[in-house]
Design a protein around this motif. Structure first.
Motif, short mmCIF file in Angstrom:
data_model
loop_
_atom_site.label_atom_id
_atom_site.label_comp_id
_atom_site.label_asym_id
_atom_site.label_seq_id
_atom_site.Cartn_x
_atom_site.Cartn_y
_atom_site.Cartn_z
N LYS A 169 0.78 -1.16 0.03
CA LYS A 169 -0.05 0.03 -0.14
C LYS A 169 0.90 1.36 0.00
O LYS A 169 0.51 2.25 -0.67
N LEU A 170 1.96 1.12 0.62
CA LEU A 170 2.85 2.32 0.86
C LEU A 170 3.29 2.82 -0.64
O LEU A 170 3.27 3.81 -0.92
N PHE A 171 3.86 1.70 -1.39
CA PHE A 171 4.28 2.10 -2.73
C PHE A 171 3.24 2.60 -3.79
O PHE A 171 3.49 3.27 -4.66
N ARG A 172 2.00 1.84 -3.46
CA ARG A 172 1.03 2.17 -4.52
C ARG A 172 0.23 3.51 -4.23
O ARG A 172 -0.20 4.04 -5.21
N LEU A 173 0.64 4.23 -2.94
CA LEU A 173 0.06 5.39 -2.66
C LEU A 173 0.81 6.70 -3.54
O LEU A 173 0.02 7.78 -3.91
N GLY A 174 1.91 6.49 -3.57
CA GLY A 174 2.83 7.26 -4.59
C GLY A 174 3.62 8.02 -3.57
O GLY A 174 3.50 8.14 -2.30
N ASP A 175 4.47 9.11 -4.15
CA ASP A 175 5.38 9.76 -3.50
C ASP A 175 4.90 10.65 -2.73
O ASP A 175 3.90 11.72 -3.41
N LEU A 176 5.35 11.28 -1.48
CA LEU A 176 4.56 12.43 -0.86
C LEU A 176 4.70 13.60 -1.45
O LEU A 176 3.79 14.60 -1.58
N THR A 177 5.99 14.06 -2.04
CA THR A 177 6.19 15.14 -2.76
C THR A 177 5.22 15.26 -3.72
O THR A 177 4.80 16.33 -4.08
N LYS A 178 5.20 14.34 -4.56
CA LYS A 178 4.18 14.25 -5.94
C LYS A 178 2.69 14.54 -5.34
O LYS A 178 1.96 15.27 -6.05
N LEU A 179 2.14 13.82 -4.34
CA LEU A 179 0.95 13.95 -4.07
C LEU A 179 0.31 15.49 -3.26
O LEU A 179 -0.26 15.92 -3.68
N ASP A 180 1.59 15.95 -2.69
CA ASP A 180 1.29 17.30 -2.31
C ASP A 180 1.57 18.30 -3.40
O ASP A 180 0.57 19.29 -3.75
N HIS A 181 2.26 17.93 -4.59
CA HIS A 181 2.36 18.97 -5.56
C HIS A 181 0.97 18.71 -6.57
O HIS A 181 0.41 19.79 -6.74
N PHE A 182 0.49 17.81 -6.76
CA PHE A 182 -0.82 17.49 -7.41
C PHE A 182 -1.74 18.14 -6.80
O PHE A 182 -2.77 18.78 -7.43
N SER A 183 -2.15 17.97 -5.49
CA SER A 183 -2.97 18.58 -4.57
C SER A 183 -2.92 20.08 -5.02
O SER A 183 -4.07 20.86 -5.02
N TYR A 184 -1.58 20.83 -4.89
CA TYR A 184 -1.50 22.13 -5.14
C TYR A 184 -2.06 22.59 -6.41
O TYR A 184 -2.64 23.67 -6.54
N ILE A 185 -1.61 21.88 -7.42
CA ILE A 185 -1.93 22.01 -8.81
C ILE A 185 -3.22 22.01 -9.14
O ILE A 185 -4.02 23.06 -9.66
N SER A 186 -3.98 21.18 -8.23
CA SER A 186 -5.75 21.04 -8.58
C SER A 186 -6.26 22.26 -7.94
O SER A 186 -7.21 22.75 -8.63
N VAL A 187 -5.85 22.84 -7.13
CA VAL A 187 -6.24 24.11 -6.51
C VAL A 187 -6.29 25.31 -7.25
O VAL A 187 -7.04 25.92 -7.42
N ILE A 188 -4.94 25.30 -7.93
CA ILE A 188 -4.57 26.21 -8.57
C ILE A 188 -5.42 26.20 -10.07
O ILE A 188 -6.06 27.44 -10.37
N LEU A 189 -5.83 25.37 -10.53
CA LEU A 189 -6.55 25.15 -11.59
C LEU A 189 -8.26 25.49 -11.29
O LEU A 189 -8.81 25.92 -11.98
N GLY A 190 -8.36 25.00 -9.86
CA GLY A 190 -9.93 25.10 -9.67
C GLY A 190 -10.36 26.50 -9.28
O GLY A 190 -11.50 27.01 -9.33
N VAL A 191 -9.37 27.22 -8.52
CA VAL A 191 -9.68 28.78 -8.23
C VAL A 191 -10.00 29.65 -9.42
O VAL A 191 -11.29 30.45 -9.28
N PRO A 192 -9.36 29.82 -10.43
CA PRO A 192 -9.73 30.63 -11.28
C PRO A 192 -11.03 30.31 -12.00
O PRO A 192 -11.96 31.03 -12.60
N LEU A 193 -11.36 29.05 -12.22
CA LEU A 193 -12.46 28.32 -12.67
C LEU A 193 -13.65 28.85 -11.98
O LEU A 193 -14.77 29.29 -12.39
N LEU A 194 -13.46 28.84 -10.61
CA LEU A 194 -14.69 29.23 -9.62
C LEU A 194 -14.82 30.65 -9.72
O LEU A 194 -15.91 31.06 -9.60
N LEU A 195 -13.82 31.52 -9.80
CA LEU A 195 -13.92 32.90 -9.83
C LEU A 195 -14.55 33.20 -11.02
O LEU A 195 -15.72 34.26 -11.17
#
Length: 272
Positions: A169-195
């Motif tokens: 399970k540890l390896f299938r969840l993915g790298d911590l750095t990438k998970l944190d980065h993808f979460s951040y990018i998703s918010v960056i895309l979501g905010v201007p669309l909601l605006l």
């Protein structure tokens, strides 16, 4: 005017995409996004200038004699200033918010013309604006949902690492750095669309025959959702929050989004 309705819709589309590009550059200092946004806005300027010159040279009408025509000229001025500032200076804050105002002015101009001059086709534009408003809001919610999932995966991965549970399970969840980065990018895309969705919704509310309530639960809730995710970006970009702390905040933000969507939506006077 609305024999060329698709051209005006293209202007709004290009302007919206440009706004998203400038927002990404504003948050991330992304030069590729800035260049793409600049060229998209340049295309908006070319189309606006074409219609402006048509009115001046063919219709022999300087578009400043009425409030509605003045709005179009005002929007053209804002786009012109924005392009000049973006080309000559590096003032991200000013460029981004100038384009937010410019986009709103273009929307008000087109929707007002539709309401006053275009009869059936004007109603069609107003209805299309509502459809786009709802679609963009739902798409932004989709990005926020992805961000939430990445944050939950991050917290779960963090917990497994903390307890030193080295399993599949540890390896299938993915790298911590990438998970944190993808979460951040998703918010960056979501905010201007909601605006953009909120700007479209407010504009539609004022020009549609339905009663618009500033104090409606869903209206206030949407502004609060936008505010919460802007706070997320401030914590992430300005304060430097990363990892577990920002993932917990992001999870709380998503819970508030769900409250707005289901509870506030059910209490709304005109949302479904």
């Amino acid at each position: 005017m609305f024999e060329l309705k698709w051209v005006y819709e293209l202007i709004l589309l290009l302007y919206g995409l440009s706004l998203i590009g400038y927002f990404i550059d504003f948050v991330q200092t992304n030069r590729k996004a800035n260049r793409a946004a600049f060229w998209l806005l340049s295309m908006v300027w070319v189309l606006q200038t074409f219609f402006l010159l048509t009115q001046v040279l063919i219709d022999e009408n300087l578009p400043i004699m009425t409030v509605y025509d003045g709005l179009y000229f005002y929007a053209w001025i804002l786009v012109t200033f924005s392009l000049i500032i973006n080309r000559l200076f590096r003032v991200d804050f000013l460029v981004f918010f100038t384009n937010v105002v410019g986009f709103l002015v273009v929307l008000i101009h087109l929707s007002t013309r539709a309401q006053n001059d275009l009869k059936d086709r004007g109603v069609e534009l107003v209805n299309e604006m509502l459809v786009v408003h709802i679609s963009l809001a739902i798409i932004s919610y989709g990005f926020f949902t992805l961000s939430f999932i990445f944050s939950i995966m991050y917290l779960l991965q963090y917990r497994l690492l903390k307890k030193k549970k080295w399993n599949a399970k540890l390896f299938r969840l993915g790298d911590l750095t990438k998970l944190d980065h993808f979460s951040y990018i998703s918010v960056i895309l979501g905010v201007p669309l909601l605006l953009i969705a909120i700007i479209l919704g407010v504009t539609w509310g004022y020009i549609s025959p339905d009663t618009f309530y500033w104090y409606d639960s869903k209206t206030l809730g949407s502004f609060l959702v936008l505010f919460v995710y802007i706070v997320y970006l401030v914590l992430r970009v300005v304060k430097g929050y990363q990892g577990r702390s920002i993932s917990i905040f992001n999870s709380g933000a998503f819970l508030f989004l769900l409250i707005n969507f289901f509870l506030f939506g059910s209490l709304s006077n005109f949302h479904f």
